[in-house]
Design a protein around this motif. Structure first.
Motif, short mmCIF file in Angstrom:
data_model
loop_
_atom_site.label_atom_id
_atom_site.label_comp_id
_atom_site.label_asym_id
_atom_site.label_seq_id
_atom_site.Cartn_x
_atom_site.Cartn_y
_atom_site.Cartn_z
N THR B 300 0.83 -1.22 0.00
CA THR B 300 0.00 0.00 0.00
C THR B 300 0.86 1.27 0.00
OG1 THR B 300 -0.13 0.10 2.42
CG2 THR B 300 -1.84 -1.18 1.29
N ASP B 305 -2.90 7.59 3.46
CA ASP B 305 -3.70 7.52 4.68
C ASP B 305 -3.76 6.10 5.23
OD1 ASP B 305 -5.77 8.88 6.46
OD2 ASP B 305 -6.92 7.19 5.64
N ASP B 306 -3.45 5.96 6.53
CA ASP B 306 -3.41 4.63 7.15
C ASP B 306 -4.77 3.92 7.15
OD1 ASP B 306 -0.74 4.52 7.63
OD2 ASP B 306 -0.88 4.90 9.80
N ASP B 307 -5.83 4.69 7.39
CA ASP B 307 -7.16 4.07 7.42
C ASP B 307 -7.54 3.54 6.04
OD1 ASP B 307 -7.46 4.55 10.06
OD2 ASP B 307 -8.59 6.42 9.82
N GLU B 308 -7.20 4.36 5.04
CA GLU B 308 -7.48 3.95 3.67
C GLU B 308 -6.67 2.69 3.33
OE1 GLU B 308 -7.07 6.40 -0.29
OE2 GLU B 308 -7.56 7.74 1.38
N ARG B 310 -5.67 0.47 5.43
CA ARG B 310 -6.28 -0.63 6.19
C ARG B 310 -7.51 -1.17 5.45
NH1 ARG B 310 -4.11 -3.31 10.51
NH2 ARG B 310 -3.57 -1.35 11.56
N GLU B 311 -8.29 -0.24 4.91
CA GLU B 311 -9.47 -0.66 4.13
C GLU B 311 -9.07 -1.46 2.89
OE1 GLU B 311 -12.31 2.43 2.90
OE2 GLU B 311 -12.14 3.19 4.97
N ALA B 312 -8.02 -0.99 2.22
CA ALA B 312 -7.55 -1.70 1.02
C ALA B 312 -7.11 -3.11 1.37
CB ALA B 312 -6.41 -0.92 0.36
N GLU B 314 -8.22 -4.90 3.88
CA GLU B 314 -9.41 -5.72 4.20
C GLU B 314 -10.11 -6.20 2.93
OE1 GLU B 314 -11.71 -3.51 7.09
OE2 GLU B 314 -10.04 -3.62 8.52
N GLU B 315 -10.20 -5.28 1.98
CA GLU B 315 -10.83 -5.64 0.70
C GLU B 315 -10.01 -6.75 0.01
OE1 GLU B 315 -11.79 -3.52 -3.54
OE2 GLU B 315 -11.54 -2.21 -1.78
N ASP B 318 -10.63 -10.09 1.55
CA ASP B 318 -11.88 -10.67 1.05
C ASP B 318 -11.68 -11.32 -0.31
OD1 ASP B 318 -13.34 -9.98 3.23
OD2 ASP B 318 -14.23 -8.17 2.34
N THR B 325 -2.33 -8.55 4.78
CA THR B 325 -1.73 -7.42 5.48
C THR B 325 -0.84 -6.66 4.50
OG1 THR B 325 -0.42 -6.77 7.42
CG2 THR B 325 0.32 -8.71 6.22
#
Lengths: 340, 340
Positions: B300, B305-308, B310-312, B314-315, B318, B325
């Motif tokens: 990444t 952005d760390d939250d973004e 993290r979302e990437a 998680e996606e 899936d 990670t």
């Protein structure tokens, strides 16, 4: 004028002389003799009734008349040079013949042969030595105007080279301007040009195929690319995969040998079901270039009975879910129809 | 004693110096200096905060203290030698340093360097030159006692080498006796051994991997094989496929770069969906050795952005249907857990 050649196949003709047989069957040469020290006095026609006949002789010295080239038509495991062939190769060079070899051992690196060849002004053609300008593929094989067909296989030695040559011949008979793209030593010897894809730097595997397709693809209407190995081979799948992506074929012909159950020489590796091969080849090719298995070529040489062979072909057609045939036994009509 | 080295990275540090960065981050060297004529006076820590710091100097002459080796840490497209580096390489040899290079251009074939190296008794180590005894795979990598994990990718330059090194480090931290199996020039420089699989004869691709696994597989509990390219690469898939079958890995870690949509340098070739990669790698490997994608490693670096990020991740988890990670950003715990 057609070159006159002699073909070296000592102790291996006809059952273990794949290259010699391919040259006898498909190449545009006049064959003066086959060298097999186990069968002097016999004839090619005694063993291979459907290729032009020629005498079998004990050594190069016994070849009748003048010849332009000696072709090494066999290969020991590992591709080395069998020292028992040295007098024949030496004799050929001294008689002013070129020598054509697909061995891993390069004749040009043999000091005696290199010196002798220079002295007699003949060429030693090591067809398995890649040329120096190969590079990585650019993903451009789909830009040529010709349709591109690739023969793929369930294993090594199932008949991909034979299928390639039979399809080209049948397509020409049907009025199609077809050209073979040779990727292995036998194909290269038959066609007189080509890249030995199994010997190139691994990064250039696809590039070596693309180079040939870009060279021929606007001169013909149909290119038939000779496949190698199988995509599930424990040792050779890299070559198969590079050819699959480098060729960007529009259509695939799946080749199989009836009764083959495990990878030749890797008996622990069972052949997956035919349907799985179809899926694998198509799904692996698709991200680079969409393609489809449009026909099956079944080698039924090990089945004596014609009806049984016909049944095996029908079963194979069901598994491939496309028309199938044994190209040698039953002709190539179905396959040519499928790739048009 | 740890070798002290200097790393040549002229005009490319840090954004286009993949090899230099890998060596700085993972190799067991003491780095005396990085050579970048665009940044003299700056420091490594100004650019790569999480690797051991070192000064950046203009030329080899400015490297502080004695060093044991100069590493060429960059490569122009095509892998040639940039003549502007000649004074630095010459200076290193004259100072009694070995020179380590992963270029396609072999330093040993350069007359000036070869003569100078002989004169000064130093080694020129061309890590991209395969050794002469490579051969075809025997399909035996599954015989070793270690678990074998292979990093596979959706494209080139998505972080397979980094993932390999991070997993080995994290596994060791978790008490597992792990060993990296390097297949590319950076991995080889970091580990100090290995086969440059993209440069071997195509027929030996799987064999070059198998050789390394058989050598190390009974000395460790976990081997992490560095993957190359991607199985759907228009040019390099042969190498990927040979590594997949040669490694006979028990588990795969799928590496991807967030936001990558087309094959790097082949923008016409869109990346297939992640689910399709998982299917392709597993189904292609299975006939030789059953395996499974057990984790995902998402790069990444391009997301601020760390939250973004993290979302990437998680996606991606899936899509892979397994833990995922960013190994650099969020640590390797999930992946080490998944491969245990």
């Amino acid at each position: 004028m057609t070159d006159r050649i002699a073909v070296l196949a000592h102790e291996k003709f006809p059952d273990r002389s794949k290259t010699a047989n391919g040259v006898l069957r498909y190449a545009d040469y006049e064959v003066a003799a086959v060298l097999d020290r186990d069968r002097p006095g016999e004839r090619v026609a005694d063993h291979l009734p459907d290729v032009p006949d020629a005498p079998i002789v004990e050594s190069f010295a016994d070849v009748p008349g003048d010849v332009d080239a000696l072709i090494v038509g066999i290969a020991p495991i590992g591709g080395g040079f069998d020292e028992s062939w040295r007098p024949d190769v030496r004799g050929a060079i001294e008689a002013g013949c070129d020598v054509i070899s697909g061995l891993h051992y390069f004749l040009n690196d043999d000091e005696e042969f290199a010196e002798l060849a220079a002295e007699h002004g003949v060429d030693l053609r090591d067809v398995r030595k890649p040329h120096d300008d190969l590079t990585v593929a650019q993903g451009r094989s789909d830009e040529v105007s010709a349709d591109v067909v690739l023969t793929v296989g369930t294993d090594c030695s199932v008949g991909k080279m034979t299928a390639t040559m039979e399809i080209v011949e049948a397509a020409r008979d049907a009025g199609i301007d077809a050209c073979a793209i040779p990727t292995g030593q036998t194909g290269i010897m038959i066609e007189g040009w080509g890249n030995p894809v199994d010997r190139v730097v691994s990064d250039f595997t696809a590039g070596a195929v693309e180079e040939m397709i870009l060279e021929k693809g606007d001169e013909h209407d149909l290119l038939v690319v000779e496949g190698q190995g199988t995509i599930v081979h424990p040792a050779y799948s890299a070559v198969t995969c590079g050819i699959l992506h480098g060729a960007m074929a529009d259509k695939l012909v799946l080749c199989h040998a009836a009764g083959r159950e495990a990878i030749h020489g890797y008996e622990d590796t069972a052949l997956p079901p035919i349907e799985e091969y179809v899926d694998l080849y198509e799904s692996l090719a698709a991200p680079v270039h969409e393609t489809e298995v449009v026909a099956g070529a079944l080698n039924t040489a090990d089945i004596d009975d014609d009806d049984e062979a016909r049944e095996a072909v029908e079963e194979f057609a069901d598994e491939v879910d496309a028309p199938a045939t044994d190209l040698i036994r039953f002709g190539a009509d179905e396959v040519v129809e499928a790739i048009r």
